[in-house]
Design an enzyme around this catalytic site. Structure first.
Site, PDB file in Angstrom:
ATOM      1  N   LEU A  56       0.831  -1.206   0.000  1.00  0.00           N
ATOM      2  CA  LEU A  56       0.000   0.000   0.000  1.00  0.00           C
ATOM      3  C   LEU A  56       0.857   1.244   0.000  1.00  0.00           C
ATOM      4  CD1 LEU A  56      -2.639  -0.988   2.686  1.00  0.00           C
ATOM      5  CD2 LEU A  56      -3.017  -0.774   0.241  1.00  0.00           C
ATOM      6  N   GLY A  57       2.050   1.151   0.587  1.00  0.00           N
ATOM      7  CA  GLY A  57       2.901   2.323   0.629  1.00  0.00           C
ATOM      8  C   GLY A  57       4.141   2.044   1.447  1.00  0.00           C
TER       9      GLY A  57
ATOM     10  N   GLY B 196       7.040   4.225   3.886  1.00  0.00           N
ATOM     11  CA  GLY B 196       7.383   5.515   4.479  1.00  0.00           C
ATOM     12  C   GLY B 196       8.585   5.380   5.373  1.00  0.00           C
ATOM     13  N   GLY B 197       8.715   6.333   6.277  1.00  0.00           N
ATOM     14  CA  GLY B 197       9.884   6.372   7.134  1.00  0.00           C
ATOM     15  C   GLY B 197      10.000   5.170   8.063  1.00  0.00           C
ATOM     16  N   PHE B 198       8.883   4.518   8.372  1.00  0.00           N
ATOM     17  CA  PHE B 198       8.951   3.460   9.365  1.00  0.00           C
ATOM     18  C   PHE B 198       8.914   2.066   8.779  1.00  0.00           C
ATOM     19  CE2 PHE B 198       7.106   7.029  11.700  1.00  0.00           C
ATOM     20  CZ  PHE B 198       8.135   7.188  12.587  1.00  0.00           C
ATOM     21  N   GLY B 199       8.526   1.945   7.554  1.00  0.00           N
ATOM     22  CA  GLY B 199       8.482   0.618   6.975  1.00  0.00           C
ATOM     23  C   GLY B 199       7.440   0.532   5.881  1.00  0.00           C
TER      24      GLY B 199
ATOM     25  N   VAL C 257       3.931  -0.923   4.124  1.00  0.00           N
ATOM     26  CA  VAL C 257       2.594  -1.307   4.561  1.00  0.00           C
ATOM     27  C   VAL C 257       1.938  -2.166   3.486  1.00  0.00           C
ATOM     28  CG1 VAL C 257       0.395  -0.475   5.410  1.00  0.00           C
ATOM     29  CG2 VAL C 257       2.420   0.920   5.695  1.00  0.00           C
TER      30      VAL C 257
ATOM     31  N   LYS D 273       1.752  -3.303   8.795  1.00  0.00           N
ATOM     32  CA  LYS D 273       2.957  -2.485   8.672  1.00  0.00           C
ATOM     33  C   LYS D 273       4.133  -3.301   9.146  1.00  0.00           C
ATOM     34  CE  LYS D 273       3.954   2.076   8.853  1.00  0.00           C
ATOM     35  NZ  LYS D 273       3.256   3.282   8.899  1.00  0.00           N
TER      36      LYS D 273
ATOM     37  N   ASP E 151       4.408  13.036  14.239  1.00  0.00           N
ATOM     38  CA  ASP E 151       4.638  13.028  12.791  1.00  0.00           C
ATOM     39  C   ASP E 151       3.339  13.277  12.029  1.00  0.00           C
ATOM     40  OD1 ASP E 151       6.242  13.005  10.621  1.00  0.00           O
ATOM     41  OD2 ASP E 151       6.478  10.838  10.495  1.00  0.00           O
TER      42      ASP E 151
END
Ligand code: NAG
Ligand code: NAG
Ligand code: NAG
Ligand code: NAG
Length: 657
Positions: free
Chosen positions: A337-338, A340-343, A345, A360, A456
């Site tokens: 799905l996407g 980002g900064g954390f991992g 998804v 996630k 965030d």
């Protein structure tokens, strides 16, 4: 006395020697190709997980040094990790590190990437830097240096983007031309897929390669060729195993092997075995038995989970790794799905209940932090509000942590604001999203026994449910970095453009830094623009544009052109003014989330906007007494990055704490 050797025995010995010697010579010749060892010379295992071509023996194409404790080093700098294309190192802030230390980072096989900004002291020339509002960052770093030692220090910041647009490496001669005395620290600013630019303080990324004009990659690997490298203009390459393969991809290394977990491979192998002719039937049966044994074992191992004692309390929240693996079809790219900064998804459908979820996948650096982090995640998971994305539970396997959330069918808000083809939200929908997010954030700040700071807030963290209600995602996740990595060295402290000035200085997140980010988010939704627009020569801050329109009396001019005139003027004006108010440089002047909600609901009239402390030219230090002598230039004027230190450090030290 030595007995005489019989003649025949002597001749056989000679014969033997003549046979053995060439073999020995060949062996000696082979030994020139030294093995590459990943353990330190002293036998201490290295703390970092390094694989070929990295290692500590002379046979390694990229030879690193090893500290007494087993840390990998490049020069004096600690290597944190080496990925298939970058090496991450720590550059601790040090005021008296001689400038030439930077040369240790330009090796035969590596060089600093152009995404880093380096902080320097006492330079003969000024340089441009692309980290915005450099004054603030300078203050943070420089204030660590004892001003008494050096009566005459001044800090500069150099980044490639601001000097030679988009260069792949930091230009060594460009850096040396500045004539600096000290190499203070480094900030890595790498643009992520979602367009955000997290700043990682005291971190530097090196790009690495293996020297050679030709690619020497193994089968099933793709080659990246790099020409005219900083090591004197030579050429090099890197190899990357294709999807479904693991390994270093190098001919001289271990090449690529199929990822054993790929079930496809098992099937193919089984088929191959079946096609073997009858006489080998017995063998087939045996090998099938072995194969299925291996399959069962690898599968078992793959899904092996360790439930530790401290986790028993959380068992209702713990998902089986296997279920999530099945739900996401093995974390297939199509389910992504996407990122980002954390991992990353993934979308998934839980096998038994058929519930749609978002999973996630975050990787966690340290084992110690895991326990506290899971505890915190579970606590946070108890938060329930219709404007928060609910956390359903977690799963853990080795260093991997999986967080299971409600699936939000309409994705994240930023898509609707920026993506092509544009499916934009109308004003009514946007205003509802804004009110929803405000109410979710108010709940985090005040609605619970414990204050939860989101840390965030940004459009890409706002998700839309089936009815297009805005819901806050990722709350509390920024804490991952506090638990996971050494907080002294590398932490993401938020996203550029949403970071309050005092947060940049102190690194501390509070309710009012959340309000600041919420202000940036309000302007983003109303104007349909990101908080910072990177330009070729200058960065444009959205808050500046809104402020100057308000200053000249026509604030509605900045509204999102995609909305045309289709909006309620009173509401638009309210949102824009509230956005400015939340962006005030002085945390005390920002409203609380309770007030924000009341203004948005019309329960309380908006007060007049203050005329100072908002636009970035006045932003950073305007409210601080005793700083009038500091030359604060707008980030857009010339990109001038040099600030007289003594006054900055003094005022930070006296005014700050
Ligand atoms: C390196 O990998 C091994 C095996 O995968 C693991 O046991 C070890 O904890 C890892 N070390 C670090 C520092 O990541
Ligand atoms: C390792 O140490 C040696 C000797 O001090 C030095 O010459 C070499 O450059 C170092 N290599 C790295 C990668 O730091
Ligand atoms: C400090 O630097 C300024 C300008 O670079 C120079 O004029 C001045 O003499 C220096 N002072 C000392 C004490 O070195
Ligand atoms: C590096 O900097 C030097 C001097 O500032 C300049 O002449 C040269 O063109 C730069 N090289 C690259 C690759 O940008």
């Amino acid at each position: 006395m030595c007995p005489m050797m019989p003649k025949t025995a002597l001749s056989t010995l000679l014969l033997l020697a003549s046979m053995v010697l060439p073999v020995l010579a060949a062996a000696a010749h082979k030994a020139v190709h030294l093995p590459c060892s990943q353990t330190c010379g002293t036998g201490v295992p290295a703390k970092q997980n390094l694989t070929y071509p990295f290692g500590f023996s002379p046979g390694c194409p990229i030879q690193l040094n090893c500290s007494e404790d087993g840390d990998a080093l490049i020069g004096e700098f600690l290597v944190q990790s080496a990925s298939p294309d970058t090496i991450t190192i720590t550059v601790e802030t040090k005021c008296d590190r001689p400038f030439r230390s930077i040369d240790q980072l330009y090796g035969r096989n590596y060089a600093p990437m152009g995404t880093n900004s380096v902080l320097l002291n006492n330079c003969a020339q000024t340089s441009a830097c692309d980290v915005p509002r450099t004054q603030v960052i300078q203050a943070q770093f420089q204030s660590r240096c004892e001003p008494s030692n050096k009566t005459n220090t001044s800090m500069s910041c150099y980044s490639e983007k601001a000097n030679h647009y988009n260069a792949m490496f930091l230009n060594r001669s460009g850096l040396f031309d500045l004539g600096c005395e000290y190499f203070l620290s480094s900030i890595s600013a790498e643009e992520l897929n979602d367009g955000s630019v997290p700043l990682r303080f005291q971190m530097l990324h090196l790009s690495w390669w293996v020297n050679g004009d030709e690619c020497e990659c193994s089968q099933d690997a793709d080659c990246v060729q790099l020409l005219g490298l900083p090591n004197g203009g030579g050429n090099g390459f890197r190899c990357k195993c294709r999807d479904g393969f693991l390994g270093d991809g190098l001919l001289a290394g271990t090449g690529c092997r199929r990822a054993k977990s790929s079930p496809k491979w098992e099937k193919e192998e089984t088929l191959k075995v079946l096609t073997i002719v009858l006489p080998l039937m017995v063998l087939v049966v045996v090998s099938m038995l072995i194969l299925s044994g291996v399959y069962v074992i690898t599968r078992k191992r793959k899904f092996a989970e360790v439930l530790e004692d401290w986790e028993r309390d959380y068992s209702p929240h713990r998902f089986k790794y296997k279920d999530l693996y099945v739900a996401t079809k093995g974390f297939r790219d199509q389910e992504l799905l996407g990122a980002g900064g954390f991992g990353r998804v993934y979308r998934g459908i839980l096998p038994t209940s058929n519930i749609e979820v978002a999973v996630k996948r975050v990787s966690h650096e340290s084992k110690q932090g895991m326990r506290e982090f899971v505890a915190e995640i579970i606590t946070i998971g108890r938060l329930r509000h219709r404007n928060l994305v609910s956390l359903l539970g977690y799963s853990r396997r080795k260093r991997e942590l999986l967080l299971v959330y409600d699936y939000m069918p309409n994705g994240s808000l930023d898509k609707y604001l920026y993506n092509q083809p544009k499916v934009t939200l109308n004003w009514m929908q946007r205003f509802r999203v804004i009110k929803g997010v405000a109410s979710g954030l108010l709940y985090l700040h005040e609605g619970w026994e414990q204050v939860v700071i989101h840390r965030d807030i940004k459009a890409s963290n706002i998700l839309l449910d089936a009815e297009l209600n805005g819901r806050l995602g990722d709350f509390g996740l920024a804490r991952l970095h506090d638990h996971g990595t050494d907080p002294q060295t590398t932490h993401v402290i938020g996203t550029l453009g949403y970071l309050a000035p005092e947060q940049m200085r102190t690194g501390k997140a509070t309710r009012s830094t959340d309000v600041f980010a919420f202000g940036a988010f309000l302007l983003e939704v109303a104007c349909g623009r990101r908080p910072i627009k990177h330009g070729d020569t200058e960065d444009v801050l959205l808050v500046d544009s809104v402020f100057s329109c308000w200053d000249s009396g026509d604030i509605l001019e900045v509204s999102d052109p995609n909305l045309g005139a289709e909006f309620v003027e009173g509401e638009m004006e309210l949102v824009l003014k509230l956005g400015l108010m939340c962006s005030h440089s002085n945390p005390l002047m920002r409203p609380s989330m309770r007030q924000v909600s009341q203004y948005l609901e019309g329960d309380l009239p908006m007060p007049e906007l203050p005329s100072t402390g908002i636009s970035s030219c006045r932003l950073t230090f305007a409210h601080r007494p005793g700083l009038d002598d500091l030359v604060v230039s707008c980030p857009s004027s010339t990109g001038e990055a040099s600030v007289r230190l003594s006054s900055v450090a003094e005022s930070i030290l006296s005014g700050g704490r």
